[in-house]
Design a protein around this motif. Sequence first.
Motif, PDB file in Angstrom:
ATOM      1  N   VAL A  17     -45.670  23.825   0.920  1.00  0.00           N
ATOM      2  CA  VAL A  17     -46.618  22.908   0.281  1.00  0.00           C
ATOM      3  C   VAL A  17     -46.255  21.461   0.608  1.00  0.00           C
ATOM      4  O   VAL A  17     -47.139  20.632   0.862  1.00  0.00           O
ATOM      5  CB  VAL A  17     -46.657  23.133  -1.246  1.00  0.00           C
ATOM      6  N   VAL A  18     -44.978  21.162   0.637  1.00  0.00           N
ATOM      7  CA  VAL A  18     -44.521  19.814   0.986  1.00  0.00           C
ATOM      8  C   VAL A  18     -44.888  19.505   2.440  1.00  0.00           C
ATOM      9  O   VAL A  18     -45.359  18.414   2.753  1.00  0.00           O
ATOM     10  CB  VAL A  18     -42.999  19.674   0.758  1.00  0.00           C
ATOM     11  N   ALA A  19     -44.700  20.475   3.323  1.00  0.00           N
ATOM     12  CA  ALA A  19     -44.953  20.270   4.747  1.00  0.00           C
ATOM     13  C   ALA A  19     -46.442  20.224   5.092  1.00  0.00           C
ATOM     14  O   ALA A  19     -46.853  19.445   5.945  1.00  0.00           O
ATOM     15  CB  ALA A  19     -44.273  21.370   5.564  1.00  0.00           C
ATOM     16  N   ALA A  20     -47.237  21.063   4.445  1.00  0.00           N
ATOM     17  CA  ALA A  20     -48.658  21.176   4.793  1.00  0.00           C
ATOM     18  C   ALA A  20     -49.504  21.433   3.543  1.00  0.00           C
ATOM     19  O   ALA A  20     -50.016  22.533   3.339  1.00  0.00           O
ATOM     20  CB  ALA A  20     -48.858  22.284   5.819  1.00  0.00           C
ATOM     21  N   PRO A  21     -49.676  20.427   2.703  1.00  0.00           N
ATOM     22  CA  PRO A  21     -50.407  20.632   1.446  1.00  0.00           C
ATOM     23  C   PRO A  21     -51.886  20.961   1.609  1.00  0.00           C
ATOM     24  O   PRO A  21     -52.497  21.488   0.681  1.00  0.00           O
ATOM     25  CB  PRO A  21     -50.215  19.304   0.700  1.00  0.00           C
ATOM     26  N   ALA A  22     -52.454  20.691   2.765  1.00  0.00           N
ATOM     27  CA  ALA A  22     -53.859  21.046   3.006  1.00  0.00           C
ATOM     28  C   ALA A  22     -54.014  22.515   3.366  1.00  0.00           C
ATOM     29  O   ALA A  22     -55.128  23.050   3.362  1.00  0.00           O
ATOM     30  CB  ALA A  22     -54.441  20.179   4.114  1.00  0.00           C
ATOM     31  N   VAL A  23     -52.892  23.184   3.650  1.00  0.00           N
ATOM     32  CA  VAL A  23     -52.931  24.586   4.080  1.00  0.00           C
ATOM     33  C   VAL A  23     -52.338  25.517   3.020  1.00  0.00           C
ATOM     34  O   VAL A  23     -52.800  26.639   2.856  1.00  0.00           O
ATOM     35  CB  VAL A  23     -52.188  24.754   5.427  1.00  0.00           C
ATOM     36  N   PHE A  24     -51.320  25.040   2.314  1.00  0.00           N
ATOM     37  CA  PHE A  24     -50.608  25.889   1.359  1.00  0.00           C
ATOM     38  C   PHE A  24     -50.623  25.293  -0.048  1.00  0.00           C
ATOM     39  O   PHE A  24     -50.624  24.080  -0.220  1.00  0.00           O
ATOM     40  CB  PHE A  24     -49.146  26.064   1.783  1.00  0.00           C
ATOM     41  N   ASP A  25     -50.572  26.177  -1.026  1.00  0.00           N
ATOM     42  CA  ASP A  25     -50.404  25.788  -2.421  1.00  0.00           C
ATOM     43  C   ASP A  25     -49.505  26.835  -3.057  1.00  0.00           C
ATOM     44  O   ASP A  25     -49.107  27.802  -2.404  1.00  0.00           O
ATOM     45  CB  ASP A  25     -51.755  25.710  -3.136  1.00  0.00           C
ATOM     46  N   GLN A  26     -49.188  26.656  -4.324  1.00  0.00           N
ATOM     47  CA  GLN A  26     -48.368  27.617  -5.053  1.00  0.00           C
ATOM     48  C   GLN A  26     -49.097  28.060  -6.302  1.00  0.00           C
ATOM     49  O   GLN A  26     -49.782  27.257  -6.950  1.00  0.00           O
ATOM     50  CB  GLN A  26     -47.038  26.997  -5.478  1.00  0.00           C
ATOM     51  N   GLY A  27     -48.913  29.332  -6.657  1.00  0.00           N
ATOM     52  CA  GLY A  27     -49.476  29.849  -7.889  1.00  0.00           C
ATOM     53  C   GLY A  27     -48.853  29.166  -9.089  1.00  0.00           C
ATOM     54  O   GLY A  27     -47.651  28.906  -9.109  1.00  0.00           O
ATOM     55  N   GLU A  28     -49.651  28.863 -10.085  1.00  0.00           N
ATOM     56  CA  GLU A  28     -49.150  28.157 -11.272  1.00  0.00           C
ATOM     57  C   GLU A  28     -48.160  28.989 -12.072  1.00  0.00           C
ATOM     58  O   GLU A  28     -47.209  28.451 -12.635  1.00  0.00           O
ATOM     59  CB  GLU A  28     -50.321  27.752 -12.162  1.00  0.00           C
ATOM     60  N   ASP A  29     -48.369  30.290 -12.137  1.00  0.00           N
ATOM     61  CA  ASP A  29     -47.512  31.142 -12.961  1.00  0.00           C
ATOM     62  C   ASP A  29     -46.196  31.510 -12.295  1.00  0.00           C
ATOM     63  O   ASP A  29     -45.152  31.516 -12.946  1.00  0.00           O
ATOM     64  CB  ASP A  29     -48.252  32.422 -13.351  1.00  0.00           C
TER      65      ASP A  29
END
Length: 64
Positions: A17-29
């Motif tokens: 997410v740090v490297a490519a925030p337009a491509v990856f995200d993280q689940g909230e839970d």
Amino acid sequence: MRVLIDQEKCCGAGQCVVAAPAVFDQGEDDGIVLLLNAEPPAELHDAVRQAIRVCPALAITIEE
């Protein structure tokens, strides 16, 4: 480029997410990687490759 993720390998470090925030995200839970764009535009390819390099779980691969 087509991005593939293996959520079972993901440890939730969030480096992708740090490297490519337009491509990856993280689940909230659970913090597990979420793929936002499986076929990112050319200007994001270097960022995706960086995400692959920094992923401690080796959970990201690409098909060219």
